[in-house]
Design a protein around this motif. Structure first.
Motif, short mmCIF file in Angstrom:
data_model
loop_
_atom_site.label_atom_id
_atom_site.label_comp_id
_atom_site.label_asym_id
_atom_site.label_seq_id
_atom_site.Cartn_x
_atom_site.Cartn_y
_atom_site.Cartn_z
N GLU A 11 50.26 41.08 32.60
CA GLU A 11 49.30 40.02 32.26
C GLU A 11 48.70 40.42 30.91
OE1 GLU A 11 46.25 40.00 35.23
OE2 GLU A 11 44.99 38.59 34.13
N GLU A 12 48.65 39.47 29.98
CA GLU A 12 48.12 39.80 28.65
C GLU A 12 46.72 39.20 28.48
OE1 GLU A 12 50.86 38.53 25.60
OE2 GLU A 12 52.56 39.29 26.77
N SER A 13 45.78 40.00 28.06
CA SER A 13 44.47 39.51 27.63
C SER A 13 44.32 39.92 26.18
CB SER A 13 43.35 40.13 28.45
OG SER A 13 43.49 39.79 29.79
N THR A 14 45.05 39.21 25.34
CA THR A 14 45.10 39.66 23.95
C THR A 14 44.20 38.82 23.06
OG1 THR A 14 47.12 38.39 23.76
CG2 THR A 14 47.34 40.74 24.07
N GLY A 15 43.46 37.87 23.68
CA GLY A 15 42.44 37.13 22.95
C GLY A 15 42.93 36.55 21.65
N LYS A 16 41.99 36.35 20.75
CA LYS A 16 42.41 35.75 19.48
C LYS A 16 42.94 36.83 18.53
CE LYS A 16 37.51 35.27 18.06
NZ LYS A 16 36.87 36.10 18.99
N ILE A 335 33.36 42.50 52.38
CA ILE A 335 34.32 42.41 51.26
C ILE A 335 35.27 43.62 51.29
CG2 ILE A 335 34.59 42.32 48.74
CD1 ILE A 335 31.95 40.98 48.50
N PRO A 336 36.58 43.38 51.25
CA PRO A 336 37.52 44.50 51.19
C PRO A 336 37.36 45.25 49.86
CG PRO A 336 38.64 42.45 51.74
CD PRO A 336 37.24 42.08 51.32
N PHE A 337 37.45 46.57 49.91
CA PHE A 337 37.36 47.36 48.67
C PHE A 337 38.43 46.92 47.67
CE2 PHE A 337 34.31 50.90 48.69
CZ PHE A 337 33.72 50.67 49.93
N GLU A 338 39.60 46.53 48.18
CA GLU A 338 40.67 46.07 47.29
C GLU A 338 40.17 44.91 46.40
OE1 GLU A 338 44.91 45.44 48.68
OE2 GLU A 338 44.23 43.38 48.56
N GLU A 339 39.38 44.02 47.02
CA GLU A 339 38.86 42.89 46.26
C GLU A 339 37.84 43.37 45.21
OE1 GLU A 339 37.81 39.68 48.96
OE2 GLU A 339 36.66 38.73 47.33
N LEU A 340 37.05 44.38 45.60
CA LEU A 340 36.05 44.91 44.66
C LEU A 340 36.74 45.49 43.42
CD1 LEU A 340 33.54 46.91 46.93
CD2 LEU A 340 33.25 44.63 45.95
N ILE A 341 37.74 46.31 43.65
CA ILE A 341 38.36 47.02 42.51
C ILE A 341 39.12 46.02 41.63
CG2 ILE A 341 40.53 47.81 43.61
CD1 ILE A 341 39.96 50.55 42.16
N HIS A 342 39.71 44.99 42.25
CA HIS A 342 40.38 43.96 41.44
C HIS A 342 39.35 43.20 40.59
CE1 HIS A 342 44.09 43.70 44.32
NE2 HIS A 342 44.10 44.76 43.55
N ALA A 343 38.21 42.88 41.22
CA ALA A 343 37.17 42.13 40.49
C ALA A 343 36.64 42.96 39.31
CB ALA A 343 36.03 41.77 41.44
N GLU A 344 36.53 44.25 39.52
CA GLU A 344 36.02 45.11 38.44
C GLU A 344 37.00 45.17 37.27
OE1 GLU A 344 33.28 48.43 39.41
OE2 GLU A 344 34.55 48.55 41.18
N ALA A 349 38.47 43.38 31.77
CA ALA A 349 39.45 42.75 30.87
C ALA A 349 38.87 41.49 30.24
CB ALA A 349 40.73 42.42 31.64
N ASP A 350 38.14 40.69 31.04
CA ASP A 350 37.56 39.44 30.51
C ASP A 350 36.50 39.74 29.46
OD1 ASP A 350 39.20 38.09 32.20
OD2 ASP A 350 37.65 37.47 33.62
N ALA A 351 35.67 40.74 29.74
CA ALA A 351 34.61 41.08 28.78
C ALA A 351 35.22 41.58 27.48
CB ALA A 351 33.68 42.14 29.38
N ALA A 355 35.16 39.81 23.67
CA ALA A 355 34.71 40.55 22.48
C ALA A 355 35.86 40.76 21.48
CB ALA A 355 34.13 41.89 22.91
N GLY A 356 36.97 40.06 21.70
CA GLY A 356 38.10 40.15 20.76
C GLY A 356 38.85 41.46 20.85
N ARG A 357 38.80 42.09 22.01
CA ARG A 357 39.47 43.39 22.18
C ARG A 357 40.64 43.22 23.16
NH1 ARG A 357 35.30 47.46 20.60
NH2 ARG A 357 33.79 46.17 19.50
N PRO A 358 41.85 43.49 22.70
CA PRO A 358 43.02 43.18 23.53
C PRO A 358 43.26 44.18 24.66
CG PRO A 358 43.70 44.18 21.47
CD PRO A 358 42.20 44.04 21.39
N SER A 359 43.82 43.64 25.73
CA SER A 359 44.27 44.53 26.81
C SER A 359 45.45 43.87 27.51
CB SER A 359 43.15 44.78 27.83
OG SER A 359 42.91 43.62 28.60
N VAL A 360 46.22 44.70 28.18
CA VAL A 360 47.25 44.17 29.07
C VAL A 360 47.04 44.82 30.43
CG1 VAL A 360 48.96 43.82 27.24
CG2 VAL A 360 48.98 45.94 28.52
N THR A 361 47.45 44.10 31.47
CA THR A 361 47.39 44.68 32.81
C THR A 361 48.79 44.70 33.38
OG1 THR A 361 45.15 43.84 33.13
CG2 THR A 361 46.37 44.48 35.11
N LEU A 362 49.21 45.87 33.81
CA LEU A 362 50.49 45.97 34.51
C LEU A 362 50.18 45.96 36.01
CD1 LEU A 362 52.25 48.71 32.35
CD2 LEU A 362 52.60 46.23 32.27
#
Ligand code: PA5
Length: 416
Positions: A11-16, A335-344, A349-351, A355-362
């Motif tokens: 998943e790419e969060s590469t922003g602008k 709430i399952p811990f799995e959901e917590l860690i995914h939300a974090e 990544a969204d924040a 802020a224009g800082r790219p990330s990818v998630t494998l």
């Protein structure tokens, strides 16, 4: 975003900051793995691309496994590529038998503390060194051999497995002379690319890890497109935007050692000239959200992050209801811990994106042998591409060799 039904998806969060156009431009320059064959002809060690084992490989491994399966503990001695891959695999896929690691440091307190708790009568030792004469693991091995000898007497040599080059170096000669069991680091596989040779497969198989799954996953990585896309994004971020710090941040404690293995792979493969050399930085989610993430979020715009997410954890742990005195925590109930860690991970990544800082998630579907095999092999594929794009030899390590040479020179001078 491209989602595959099986295996890792990216998943790419590469922003602008990383425009689609720029990414397209680089993808247009993608080369196929077959093009690496040209490099192989030039003598580059590309044996890591073989993810199948020959009958002879299997026979050799089986013989050593049969000779050592009765022991309770395996003590693995190695450094760099002869250590980090096995650590990453055995942390990600908890072994059924005990494996201890030493030889990656010459800290006497650490070594003595470890060795004094080893039950030598029930332990076999695996000394791993491709060159066969790296001083850190060899020093630790000399002590281990003495303690083993003292504990078990004459039969000590049959409890030692030497994983080294088939014909060169001190260790192979020593193994022949004393009759150690022998495994092989193929001459066309470099240290940090050796996790799916006997180097990583022996400790994995010995301790009950699914090595077939690892190799099946590694084979998937050779066909997957995420390693190439990951490499393209990183080359683009590096060359066009000076994003020279490459963070690897698993959101799974069992993948923490993968981030250190990644650091070696990237740092030692690509850090080759004063102009070229991304700096890998291992981190751990969610822990580092209260530490390094401040720097990632507001510090210099010189980073690109890779998050590793496990889509389905094995444990179904759920947060229980809080007592009324702690009613601020009431929404956590159930709430399952799995959901917590995914939300974090998503929030981070969204924040960063905002802020224009790219990330990818494998995304790893599960933390199993296939996913770990695909992840490690995929990073090796990506590193091979990056070596070509950044125009450096990803397979040598003259800086590391210089350190080794000086250490040996010090030793020779000390010996007079
Ligand atoms: O990747 C590499 O080549 C190095 O990190 C080596 O693995 C490390 O220096 C250990 O070398 P050896 O296996 O020869 O003891």
């Amino acid at each position: 975003m491209l989602r595959r039904r099986h295996g890792i998806w990216m998943e790419e969060s590469t922003g602008k900051s990383l425009s689609t156009l720029a990414a397209k431009r680089l993808r247009g320059r993608l080369r196929t793995l077959a093009e690496l064959d040209g490099l192989e002809k030039d003598g580059f060690p590309l044996g890591w691309r073989r993810v199948t084992r020959t009958k002879a490989d299997e026979k050799r491994l089986r013989r050593v496994l049969d000779a050592t399966h009765a022991y309770d503990t395996l003590l693995l001695l190695g450094i760099g590529g002869s250590d980090l891959g096995a650590r990453a695999v055995l942390q990600a896929l908890p072994p059924k038998k005990r494996v201890l690691f030493a030889g990656a440091n010459t800290d006497p307190d650490e070594l003595e503390a470890l060795y004094s708790m080893v039950d030598w009568k029930n332990t076999c030792v695996n000394i791993v060194s491709k060159s066969g004469d790296t001083l850190e693991p060899m020093s630790a091995f000399l002590v281990a051999r003495e303690r083993l000898k003292k504990a078990v007497g004459k039969g000590y040599a049959s409890r030692i497995v030497a994983t080294t080059d088939a014909s060169h170096g001190t260790l192979v000669r020593w193994a022949e002379a004393e009759g150690f069991l022998r495994l092989v680091v193929p001459s066309d596989v470099g240290g940090r690319f050796s996790v799916f040779s006997d180097v990583g497969l022996f400790p994995a198989a010995w301790s009950g890890v699914d090595t077939r799954g690892l190799l099946r996953g590694a084979a998937m990585a050779m066909r997957a497109d995420w390693p190439v896309r990951w490499a393209a994004l990183h080359a683009e971020a590096y060359l066009q935007e000076n994003r020279s710090v490459w963070v690897c941040m698993p959101y799974a404690a069992h993948l923490a050692s993968v981030a250190f293995w990644f650091a070696q792979l990237i740092g030692e493969s690509l850090g080759k000239t004063t102009e070229v050399g991304p700096s890998p930085l291992p981190a751990l989610g969610a822990t580092d959200q209260h530490s390094l993430v401040q720097l990632f979020m507001q510090g210099p715009m010189d980073k690109i992050l890779t998050f590793l997410e496990v889509d389905r954890f094995s444990s179904c742990l759920v947060v229980p209801r809080a007592p009324s005195v702690a009613d601020a925590l009431a929404p956590l109930a159930g709430i399952p811990f799995e959901e917590l860690i995914h939300a974090e991970r998503r929030a981070t990544a969204d924040a960063l994106w905002a802020a224009g800082r790219p990330s990818v998630t494998l995304h790893l579907p599960r933390l199993d042998a296939m996913a770990v095999g695909e992840l490690l092999q995929g990073f090796m594929v990506a590193t091979a591409y990056l070596g070509q794009w950044l125009e450096v030899n990803a397979y040598d390590q003259p800086g590391v060799e210089d350190g080794k040479r000086r250490f040996k020179a010090w030793l020779a001078a000390r010996a007079g």
